[in-house]
Design a protein around this motif. Structure first.
Motif, PDB file in Angstrom:
ATOM      1  N   GLY A 170      39.979  35.158  44.797  1.00 21.03           N
ATOM      2  CA  GLY A 170      39.021  34.722  43.808  1.00 21.03           C
ATOM      3  C   GLY A 170      37.353  35.130  43.854  1.00 21.03           C
ATOM      4  O   GLY A 170      36.674  34.711  43.125  1.00 21.03           O
ATOM      5  N   ASP A 171      37.164  35.795  45.024  1.00 17.09           N
ATOM      6  CA  ASP A 171      35.813  36.393  45.185  1.00 17.09           C
ATOM      7  C   ASP A 171      35.446  37.699  44.259  1.00 17.09           C
ATOM      8  O   ASP A 171      34.536  38.109  44.518  1.00 17.09           O
ATOM      9  CB  ASP A 171      35.562  36.390  46.688  1.00 17.09           C
ATOM     10  CG  ASP A 171      35.643  35.182  47.406  1.00 17.09           C
ATOM     11  OD1 ASP A 171      35.123  34.063  46.802  1.00 17.09           O
ATOM     12  OD2 ASP A 171      35.653  35.206  48.587  1.00 17.09           O
ATOM     13  N   VAL A 172      36.642  38.120  44.015  1.00 17.77           N
ATOM     14  CA  VAL A 172      36.592  39.515  43.206  1.00 17.77           C
ATOM     15  C   VAL A 172      35.795  39.354  41.949  1.00 17.77           C
ATOM     16  O   VAL A 172      36.101  38.443  41.046  1.00 17.77           O
ATOM     17  CB  VAL A 172      37.851  40.092  42.877  1.00 17.77           C
ATOM     18  CG1 VAL A 172      37.802  41.341  41.952  1.00 17.77           C
ATOM     19  CG2 VAL A 172      38.550  40.595  44.293  1.00 17.77           C
ATOM     20  N   THR A 173      34.649  40.221  41.801  1.00 18.08           N
ATOM     21  CA  THR A 173      33.905  40.297  40.515  1.00 18.08           C
ATOM     22  C   THR A 173      34.274  41.481  39.634  1.00 18.08           C
ATOM     23  O   THR A 173      33.724  41.379  38.431  1.00 18.08           O
ATOM     24  CB  THR A 173      32.541  40.102  40.881  1.00 18.08           C
ATOM     25  OG1 THR A 173      32.010  41.282  41.892  1.00 18.08           O
ATOM     26  CG2 THR A 173      32.054  38.603  41.967  1.00 18.08           C
ATOM     27  N   THR A 174      34.422  42.511  40.191  1.00 17.76           N
ATOM     28  CA  THR A 174      34.786  43.472  39.658  1.00 17.76           C
ATOM     29  C   THR A 174      36.086  44.286  39.611  1.00 17.76           C
ATOM     30  O   THR A 174      36.371  44.594  40.693  1.00 17.76           O
ATOM     31  CB  THR A 174      33.584  44.724  39.847  1.00 17.76           C
ATOM     32  OG1 THR A 174      32.430  44.298  39.862  1.00 17.76           O
ATOM     33  CG2 THR A 174      33.909  46.158  38.941  1.00 17.76           C
ATOM     34  N   VAL A 175      36.845  44.518  38.514  1.00 16.59           N
ATOM     35  CA  VAL A 175      38.185  45.010  38.419  1.00 16.59           C
ATOM     36  C   VAL A 175      38.421  46.223  37.985  1.00 16.59           C
ATOM     37  O   VAL A 175      37.909  46.324  36.890  1.00 16.59           O
ATOM     38  CB  VAL A 175      39.200  43.785  37.765  1.00 16.59           C
ATOM     39  CG1 VAL A 175      40.681  44.194  37.936  1.00 16.59           C
ATOM     40  CG2 VAL A 175      38.934  42.375  38.586  1.00 16.59           C
TER      41      VAL A 175
END
Length: 387
Positions: free
Chosen positions: A163-168
Motif C-alpha cells: 500500500g505504500d507504493v506510489t510509482t508503478v
C-alpha cells in the motif's frame, strides 16, 4: 518438447480421418503451436487436452459417443492456422475447432470456422475480445489467463500487498494483447492516485532487456507489473534484479510459472492467475498428476492444466447433447452452460448468450516463501464480475 511434437503432429491414437468416421463419433479439430518459438507455452496444454480425451474415450466416451481429436501444428503462424482449419473442416468434418496458439492465428481460425457455423473454443490461447460481453456467436474461451482481467486483479492485489507504493512500472511485449493489458493496468493505477513510470514495450525477438529495465528504474518504479508471454515476463524481472532493484514484481500465471518460480526462489515475484498451482495437494490436482504419471508423457502436470480443463469443457458440452451431435447442437449447448472446474480454479466457467468468457473470474496469488522453502498461496481466491 520433441516428445510432445511427435505425439501431437502424428495424431496417433485418437485422431481420425474421414474414411474412419463412424456414426457415434464427434470429431473435434485442434490447431496448436506445437513447434516454433511459441511451443513452450502452447504445446503442453495441447498434450493436456489430448490426454484428457484419451482417458475419456477409454472410459466409454460421452453418451456413447467417441471423441476424436485431429491435431495439426500451426507453429503460431496465421497462414498455417488457416490451412489447418480448412483441412479440419473439409477433410475431417470437425464439429468444433479448438485453438491452442498465438493471437496471430485468431483471425484465420475464426474466419474459416465461424463462416460455416462451427464453434471455436480457445483453450490455452488467450481469450479474444470476441468472447467478452457482448459476445459474438460461435466464439468461446476456457483459458485461465486474460490480459485485461488479469491486469485488474494484479493492480488490486498490488494495492493490498504494498500500500505504500506510489510509482508503478509496466512491462509488455510489442503485441496487441500484451500492450492492451498493461495499458489498462496503468490506467487503473493512475485512477487510484498512484504514479506511472511508463509502459515499456519490448519488440518480439528482443534478447537484452537491460535498457527497458534501466528506464523503469530511472523513472523510479517501486513495483513492476508485466503481462506477456512467460519468457518475456521473466526477462523483464531478471533484468530489473540484475541492476539491484528490489521491488515486488507481479506477473500473469502462464503454464511455465510454477516450475520456474520454484527455480527462481524469489519471494518478491508474485503470480496472479485463475488456475491452481499443483503444489496444492487436493483431489483435483492429484487426479491430474496421477494421469500424467500413468501416461508417461514426459511433462510436468503444471504445464498441461489449461488443456486438461479444455477436456473437462468438451466432456460437459457433449454430455448435454442428445442424438443430434451437429455443430449447431454443440453451439446451442455452449451458448448456455455452467461447467464445474473440479477444484482446478476458484469457481465454474459459466457462458451465457452474451458472455462466452465467464460471468465471474476468480484470482489467486502465489509466491515463493523462504521460510517454508516452498511455494505458498499469497492471497486466496477473490471473485471479479465480468461486465
Amino acid at each position: 518438447m520433441r516428445k510432445i511434437i511427435k505425439a501431437l503432429t502424428l495424431v496417433i491414437g485418437i485422431a481420425v480421418g474421414p474414411a474412419m468416421a463412424v456414426a457415434n463419433e464427434v470429431v473435434i479439430g485442434v490447431s496448436a503451436a506445437l513447434s516454433g518459438s511459441a511451443a513452450g507455452t502452447y504445446a503442453a496444454p495441447a498434450e493436456g487436452l489430448k490426454l484428457y480425451i484419451e482417458r475419456l474415450n477409454d472410459a466409454g466416451g460421452v453418451n456413447g459417443n467417441t471423441v476424436s481429436l485431429v491435431i495439426y501444428d500451426d507453429q503460431g503462424e496465421a497462414s498455417r492456422a488457416a490451412s489447418n482449419v480448412r483441412r479440419l473442416l473439409a477433410d475431417h468434418n470437425a464439429k468444433m475447432v479448438i485453438s491452442i496458439s498465438t493471437s496471430a492465428t485468431f483471425a484465420p481460425i475464426l474466419g474459416q470456422a465461424t463462416r460455416v457455423g462451427v464453434p471455436v473454443l480457445f483453450a490455452g490461447s488467450v481469450c479474444p475480445t470476441e468472447t467478452m460481453p457482448p459476445a459474438k456467436p460461435l466464439v468461446y474461451c476456457s483459458t485461465a489467463f486474460s490480459s485485461v482481467h488479469d491486469s485488474v486483479a494484479m493492480v488490486d492485489y498490488l494495492r493490498e500487498l504494498d500500500g505504500d507504493v506510489t510509482t508503478v512500472g509496466f512491462a509488455a511485449m510489442g503485441i496487441p494483447i500484451s500492450r492492451a493489458g498493461m495499458e489498462e493496468a496503468e490506467k487503473i493505477v493512475l485512477e487510484a492516485g498512484m504514479q506511472s513510470s511508463g509502459v515499456e514495450i519490448a519488440p518480439p525477438g528482443t534478447v537484452d532487456y537491460t535498457s527497458f529495465a534501466t528506464k523503469l528504474i530511472q523513472n523510479e518504479a517501486e513495483a513492476l507489473l508485466t503481462w506477456a508471454p512467460w519468457s518475456v515476463q521473466i526477462r523483464y524481472f531478471e533484468a530489473m534484479r540484475m541492476q539491484g532493484w528490489e521491488g515486488n514484481v507481479l506477473v500473469g500465471h502462464l503454464a511455465e510459472a510454477e516450475l520456474e518460480m520454484k527455480e527462481l526462489k524469489d519471494p518478491g515475484l508474485y503470480v496472479v492467475g485463475s488456475n491452481v498451482m499443483l503444489f496444492e495437494d487436493n483431489e483435483a490436482t492429484q487426479k491430474l498428476a496421477d494421469a500424467v504419471v500413468e501416461a508417461d508423457i514426459g511433462l510436468e502436470p503444471e504445464t498441461i492444466l489449461d488443456g486438461w480443463i479444455a477436456g473437462i469443457v468438451v466432456e460437459n458440452v457433449l454430455g448435454q447433447l442428445g442424438e443430434n451431435i451437429s455443430a449447431e447442437a454443440i453451439n446451442a449447448v455452449m451458448n448456455d452452460i455452467e461447467i464445474d472446474t473440479q477444484g482446478l480454479r476458484g469457481g465454474p466457467i459459466k457462458w451465457t448468450d452474451d458472455n462466452h468468457f465467464r460471468e465471474t473470474i476468480y484470482y489467486r496469488a502465489y509466491r515463493w516463501s523462504d521460510e517454508k522453502g516452498a511455494m505458498e498461496v499469497a492471497r486466496d481466491w477473490k471473485a471479479y464480475e465480468v461486465e
